[in-house]
Design a protein around this motif. Structure first.
Motif, PDB file in Angstrom:
ATOM      1  N   MET A   1      -7.821   0.822  -4.659  1.00  0.00           N
ATOM      2  CA  MET A   1      -8.091   2.697  -4.480  1.00  0.00           C
ATOM      3  C   MET A   1      -9.328   2.634  -3.592  1.00  0.00           C
ATOM      4  O   MET A   1     -10.471   2.485  -3.683  1.00  0.00           O
ATOM      5  N   ARG A   2      -8.548   3.253  -1.792  1.00  0.00           N
ATOM      6  CA  ARG A   2      -9.872   3.644  -1.071  1.00  0.00           C
ATOM      7  C   ARG A   2      -9.374   5.190  -0.974  1.00  0.00           C
ATOM      8  O   ARG A   2      -8.658   5.529  -0.667  1.00  0.00           O
ATOM      9  N   TYR A   3     -10.538   5.632  -1.046  1.00  0.00           N
ATOM     10  CA  TYR A   3      -9.976   7.539  -1.131  1.00  0.00           C
ATOM     11  C   TYR A   3     -11.402   8.079  -0.129  1.00  0.00           C
ATOM     12  O   TYR A   3     -12.648   7.873  -0.300  1.00  0.00           O
ATOM     13  N   LYS A   4     -10.855   8.815   0.284  1.00  0.00           N
ATOM     14  CA  LYS A   4     -11.676   9.832   1.602  1.00  0.00           C
ATOM     15  C   LYS A   4     -11.888  11.244   0.595  1.00  0.00           C
ATOM     16  O   LYS A   4     -10.521  11.711   1.220  1.00  0.00           O
ATOM     17  N   ALA A   5     -12.717  11.850   0.724  1.00  0.00           N
ATOM     18  CA  ALA A   5     -12.839  13.468   0.536  1.00  0.00           C
ATOM     19  C   ALA A   5     -12.511  14.068   1.896  1.00  0.00           C
ATOM     20  O   ALA A   5     -13.189  13.872   2.736  1.00  0.00           O
ATOM     21  N   ILE A   6     -12.014  14.668   1.953  1.00  0.00           N
ATOM     22  CA  ILE A   6     -11.772  15.768   3.034  1.00  0.00           C
ATOM     23  C   ILE A   6     -12.243  17.014   3.307  1.00  0.00           C
ATOM     24  O   ILE A   6     -13.310  17.583   4.369  1.00  0.00           O
TER      25      ILE A   6
ATOM     26  N   THR B   1       1.127  -1.249  -0.237  1.00  0.00           N
ATOM     27  CA  THR B   1      -0.115  -0.081   0.075  1.00  0.00           C
ATOM     28  C   THR B   1       1.090   0.318  -0.189  1.00  0.00           C
ATOM     29  O   THR B   1       1.986   1.440   0.383  1.00  0.00           O
ATOM     30  N   THR B   2       0.210   2.183  -0.605  1.00  0.00           N
ATOM     31  CA  THR B   2       0.979   3.323  -0.942  1.00  0.00           C
ATOM     32  C   THR B   2       0.021   4.294  -0.539  1.00  0.00           C
ATOM     33  O   THR B   2      -1.523   4.346  -1.189  1.00  0.00           O
ATOM     34  N   VAL B   3       0.436   5.970   0.591  1.00  0.00           N
ATOM     35  CA  VAL B   3      -1.130   6.478   0.581  1.00  0.00           C
ATOM     36  C   VAL B   3      -0.464   7.806   0.262  1.00  0.00           C
ATOM     37  O   VAL B   3       0.793   8.274  -0.100  1.00  0.00           O
ATOM     38  N   ILE B   4      -1.639   8.357  -0.777  1.00  0.00           N
ATOM     39  CA  ILE B   4      -0.962   9.606  -1.266  1.00  0.00           C
ATOM     40  C   ILE B   4      -2.137  11.138  -0.909  1.00  0.00           C
ATOM     41  O   ILE B   4      -3.479  10.303  -0.912  1.00  0.00           O
ATOM     42  N   TRP B   5      -1.304  11.947  -0.319  1.00  0.00           N
ATOM     43  CA  TRP B   5      -2.277  13.032   0.680  1.00  0.00           C
ATOM     44  C   TRP B   5      -2.198  14.054  -0.858  1.00  0.00           C
ATOM     45  O   TRP B   5      -1.468  14.453  -1.019  1.00  0.00           O
ATOM     46  N   ILE B   6      -3.706  14.502  -0.721  1.00  0.00           N
ATOM     47  CA  ILE B   6      -4.007  15.420  -1.818  1.00  0.00           C
ATOM     48  C   ILE B   6      -4.183  16.846  -0.993  1.00  0.00           C
ATOM     49  O   ILE B   6      -4.962  16.773  -0.412  1.00  0.00           O
ATOM     50  N   GLU B   7      -2.820  17.424  -1.606  1.00  0.00           N
ATOM     51  CA  GLU B   7      -2.577  19.360  -1.251  1.00  0.00           C
ATOM     52  C   GLU B   7      -2.560  19.102   0.020  1.00  0.00           C
ATOM     53  O   GLU B   7      -2.662  19.867   0.644  1.00  0.00           O
ATOM     54  N   GLY B   8      -2.024  18.376   0.683  1.00  0.00           N
ATOM     55  CA  GLY B   8      -1.302  18.554   2.509  1.00  0.00           C
ATOM     56  C   GLY B   8      -0.432  18.195   2.427  1.00  0.00           C
ATOM     57  O   GLY B   8       0.680  18.127   1.597  1.00  0.00           O
ATOM     58  N   THR B   9      -0.238  18.956   3.593  1.00  0.00           N
ATOM     59  CA  THR B   9       1.280  19.667   3.934  1.00  0.00           C
ATOM     60  C   THR B   9       2.011  18.706   5.133  1.00  0.00           C
ATOM     61  O   THR B   9       0.791  18.438   6.277  1.00  0.00           O
ATOM     62  N   ALA B  10       2.775  18.272   5.499  1.00  0.00           N
ATOM     63  CA  ALA B  10       3.380  17.264   5.973  1.00  0.00           C
ATOM     64  C   ALA B  10       3.954  18.031   7.064  1.00  0.00           C
ATOM     65  O   ALA B  10       5.011  18.889   7.029  1.00  0.00           O
ATOM     66  N   LEU B  11       3.560  18.041   8.645  1.00  0.00           N
ATOM     67  CA  LEU B  11       3.989  17.984   9.770  1.00  0.00           C
ATOM     68  C   LEU B  11       4.203  17.288  10.261  1.00  0.00           C
ATOM     69  O   LEU B  11       3.479  16.975  11.197  1.00  0.00           O
ATOM     70  N   GLY B  12       5.462  16.396  10.108  1.00  0.00           N
ATOM     71  CA  GLY B  12       6.074  14.963  11.239  1.00  0.00           C
ATOM     72  C   GLY B  12       5.338  14.196  10.785  1.00  0.00           C
ATOM     73  O   GLY B  12       5.079  13.778   9.698  1.00  0.00           O
ATOM     74  N   ASP B  13       4.860  13.196  12.006  1.00  0.00           N
ATOM     75  CA  ASP B  13       3.634  12.306  11.088  1.00  0.00           C
ATOM     76  C   ASP B  13       2.282  12.977  11.305  1.00  0.00           C
ATOM     77  O   ASP B  13       1.352  11.722  10.543  1.00  0.00           O
ATOM     78  N   MET B  14       1.932  14.308  10.543  1.00  0.00           N
ATOM     79  CA  MET B  14       0.638  14.779  10.816  1.00  0.00           C
ATOM     80  C   MET B  14       0.538  14.945   9.122  1.00  0.00           C
ATOM     81  O   MET B  14       1.636  15.391   8.703  1.00  0.00           O
ATOM     82  N   VAL B  15      -0.655  15.614   8.935  1.00  0.00           N
ATOM     83  CA  VAL B  15      -0.949  16.118   7.363  1.00  0.00           C
ATOM     84  C   VAL B  15      -1.886  16.667   7.648  1.00  0.00           C
ATOM     85  O   VAL B  15      -2.769  16.704   7.966  1.00  0.00           O
ATOM     86  N   ILE B  16      -1.876  18.347   7.380  1.00  0.00           N
ATOM     87  CA  ILE B  16      -2.491  19.243   7.350  1.00  0.00           C
ATOM     88  C   ILE B  16      -2.459  19.954   6.167  1.00  0.00           C
ATOM     89  O   ILE B  16      -2.423  19.927   5.215  1.00  0.00           O
ATOM     90  N   GLY B  17      -4.421  20.564   5.989  1.00  0.00           N
ATOM     91  CA  GLY B  17      -4.852  21.151   5.028  1.00  0.00           C
ATOM     92  C   GLY B  17      -5.172  20.420   3.708  1.00  0.00           C
ATOM     93  O   GLY B  17      -5.592  20.284   2.272  1.00  0.00           O
ATOM     94  N   SER B  18      -5.129  18.765   4.217  1.00  0.00           N
ATOM     95  CA  SER B  18      -5.631  17.947   3.118  1.00  0.00           C
ATOM     96  C   SER B  18      -6.889  18.747   2.349  1.00  0.00           C
ATOM     97  O   SER B  18      -7.942  18.177   2.755  1.00  0.00           O
ATOM     98  N   ARG B  19      -7.822  18.345   1.077  1.00  0.00           N
ATOM     99  CA  ARG B  19      -8.468  18.168   0.737  1.00  0.00           C
ATOM    100  C   ARG B  19      -8.096  16.280   0.193  1.00  0.00           C
ATOM    101  O   ARG B  19      -9.755  16.365   0.468  1.00  0.00           O
ATOM    102  N   ALA B  20      -7.926  15.734   0.638  1.00  0.00           N
ATOM    103  CA  ALA B  20      -8.599  14.210   0.472  1.00  0.00           C
ATOM    104  C   ALA B  20      -7.090  13.192   0.384  1.00  0.00           C
ATOM    105  O   ALA B  20      -5.877  13.803   0.154  1.00  0.00           O
ATOM    106  N   GLN B  21      -7.479  11.960   0.803  1.00  0.00           N
ATOM    107  CA  GLN B  21      -6.709  10.352   0.868  1.00  0.00           C
ATOM    108  C   GLN B  21      -6.435   9.868   0.212  1.00  0.00           C
ATOM    109  O   GLN B  21      -8.021  10.049   0.177  1.00  0.00           O
ATOM    110  N   ALA B  22      -6.082   9.310  -0.198  1.00  0.00           N
ATOM    111  CA  ALA B  22      -6.907   8.008  -1.547  1.00  0.00           C
ATOM    112  C   ALA B  22      -5.186   7.109  -0.873  1.00  0.00           C
ATOM    113  O   ALA B  22      -4.206   6.961  -1.015  1.00  0.00           O
TER     114      ALA B  22
END
Length: 180
Positions: A102-107, A38-59
């Motif tokens: 592909m499993r995705y979630k719109a944030i 598995t690989t995870v892609i964050w759409i428009e997110g900014t990584a801050l350590g182990d957290m992702v901030i401001g993401s539009r979606a995750q896939a």
């Protein structure tokens, strides 16, 4: 309690602990196989350590090979979405093709189309989609929308034992394809 009853209680306790340990190992084994495929892609997110901030979606993209397909089929605790889509693996139409889920979630509000997906140099087309169009959440998705999508690509784009780039629009992640 007699000595024989105490031995019986002890024996049953040991067997039960061994059984629960075995079941836990089976679940961890399946989870390990899922994680390494598995690989995870964050759409428009900014990584801050182990957290992702401001993401539009995750896939999350899961590569389904024979090892994972067999593990899913033999584990009664496997997630339903994975069981359902892993069944495509045995389809004769997938000869010389690699299966992905592909499993995705719109944030936040997010516009999604399967044509945004690339596996290596291969751009996914409508003909590659295995999920019925009636069950796909596509287009402008509201926050908290989720979906699952199965698709296949020619196997030559997924060389075993190599890293491949999986892209969703302008965002990407790397997956190390297992040798086995």
């Amino acid at each position: 309690m007699t000595r024989n009853k105490m031995k019986l209680v002890l024996l049953v306790s040991i067997l039960l602990m061994g059984l629960t340990g075995t079941l836990g190992w089976a679940s961890n084994s399946l989870q390990g196989k899922i994680d390494e495929r598995t690989t995870v892609i964050w759409i428009e997110g900014t990584a801050l350590g182990d957290m992702v901030i401001g993401s539009r979606a995750q896939a999350a993209f899961v590569y389904v090979d024979g090892t994972l397909s067999h593990a899913v089929a033999s584990d009664p605790n496997a997630p339903e979405w994975l069981k359902w889509h892993s069944n495509h693996y045995s389809d004769k139409k997938l000869k010389n093709r690699a299966l992905f889920i592909m499993r995705y979630k719109a944030i936040k509000r997010w516009s999604f189309s399967p044509e945004m997906i690339r596996i290596g140099e291969y751009k996914v087309t409508d003909d590659d989609i295995l999920t019925s169009k009636d069950f796909m959440a596509v287009g402008e998705l509201p926050p908290d929308s989720t979906g699952t999508l199965a698709f296949s690509v020619p196997a030559k784009y997924v060389p075993k034992g190599r890293n491949i780039l999986i892209s969703l629009g302008d965002f990407s992640g790397e997956l190390n394809v297992p040798k086995r």
